[in-house]
Design a protein around this motif. Sequence first.
Motif, PDB file in Angstrom:
ATOM      1  N   ASN A 184     -74.135 -56.002  70.278  1.00 17.19           N
ATOM      2  CA  ASN A 184     -74.607 -57.374  70.457  1.00 17.19           C
ATOM      3  C   ASN A 184     -74.894 -57.638  71.930  1.00 17.19           C
ATOM      4  O   ASN A 184     -73.977 -57.845  72.701  1.00 17.19           O
ATOM      5  N   PRO A 185     -76.114 -57.566  72.344  1.00 19.29           N
ATOM      6  CA  PRO A 185     -77.298 -57.453  71.499  1.00 19.29           C
ATOM      7  C   PRO A 185     -77.772 -56.017  71.275  1.00 19.29           C
ATOM      8  O   PRO A 185     -77.635 -55.170  72.139  1.00 19.29           O
ATOM      9  N   ASP A 197     -75.303 -53.587  74.480  1.00 19.87           N
ATOM     10  CA  ASP A 197     -73.866 -53.796  74.671  1.00 19.87           C
ATOM     11  C   ASP A 197     -73.169 -52.930  73.631  1.00 19.87           C
ATOM     12  O   ASP A 197     -73.771 -52.552  72.620  1.00 19.87           O
TER      13      ASP A 197
HETATM   14 MN    MN Z   1     -72.347 -58.626  73.924  1.00 23.40          MN
END
Ligand code: MN
Length: 372
Positions: A184-185, A197
Amino acid sequence: MKLYEFQGKELFRSFGIATPEGTLCRKGDVFFGSRPHVLKAQVLSGGRGKAGAVILCKSDPERDAALKKLFAMTLKGEPVNAVLAEECVEILHEYYLSITFDGEARTPLLLASAAGGMDIEQVADEHPEKILKLPFDSIAGPLDYHFRHVARFLGTSRPKELVEFLKKLYRAWRETNAVLMEVNPLIETPSGFVALDAKVDLDDDAEPLHRELFAKLRREQGTIDPDLGEAKHDTITYVPLDGDIGLISDGAGTGMLTLDLLKDHGGAAADFCEMGGLTSPEIMYSAMARVMGNPKLRSLLVVLIGGFNRMDEMAEGIVRYVREFAPKIPIVVRLCGTMEAEGNQIMRAANLPVCDDLEQAVHVAVTSSAGS
Ligand code: MN
Ligand code: GDP
């Protein structure tokens, strides 16, 4: 075991998952290279973006100022001791993707959302319909239609590439016994999907299946936060006592029993040291080092009952310590259970006597402490 982002990304790359290129920068390091960078504080907690701990820098002075700022930060109680400097990536679209377990429903599941980025918790609260929760069979794993369903839900124009990404993420999740792998993302770039991430949590109970990986990750973590390093992570309980017979057991129950037996035989333990059940040659070795550090010791008694614990591994730890330090006091070892024969053989090959009777071992430890 929660991993730092840079560790999660390295794990991802080893499974063929694309991530931006990055360099880890520790406090005090001099930073080289002059490209626009994204600087990201390496802490185990999330929400760094919102806390201002992800900084985009366009120039060298900006970057130096940002590094200074990040290293002065403490995020949710964690001081920032390392920063990941990554090449800037142009973001076309941010998605949320994860594989984890639903404890209540007792199933593994895929989670996906086109509303990726920083605030997935908020999306979950306010727009639960924007998050796809797709349980899958824990043995068969997600099937092709699960993957395709995720791609359709996210509305990407490149479903095939997304399916490939998901398959790699699933393989990484399964093969490392992760309890959580979250991207995320996840971003779509002109050249494909990239994990911007990485949030990875490995199952501590699966450590025996991945000893080398865990040891490496822990060593790395220890260089960032000493509390996370190997030394602080053993499962050894050590309580000093007044006697002169060193005692090591693999579990607390065995330790208590042996304490009583020592007393019955007229001896007195110098410590209560137990290794917390499931253990390893390294922990056995550390326990030896710990107990033998006591100058009052006149003999050492090691009592091992192998359930999950493997006696060949315990013998390996004992023999390694004895080879390195050639201790002068008598050492009495009693081992039984899983891989007992192999353990005994390793001990014999190193010229170390083994007792197969507990009371007899206790007796020998007591009489030899009196004589040494
Ligand atoms: Mn993140
Ligand atoms: P978290 O808030 O702790 O989850 O940290 P993330 O690594 O997810 O970063 C937070 C946000 O920073 C992301 O959602 C992105 O919007 C942004 N970000 C991170 N890396 C880059 C990058 O390379 N380029 C751009 N433009 N934005 C980035």
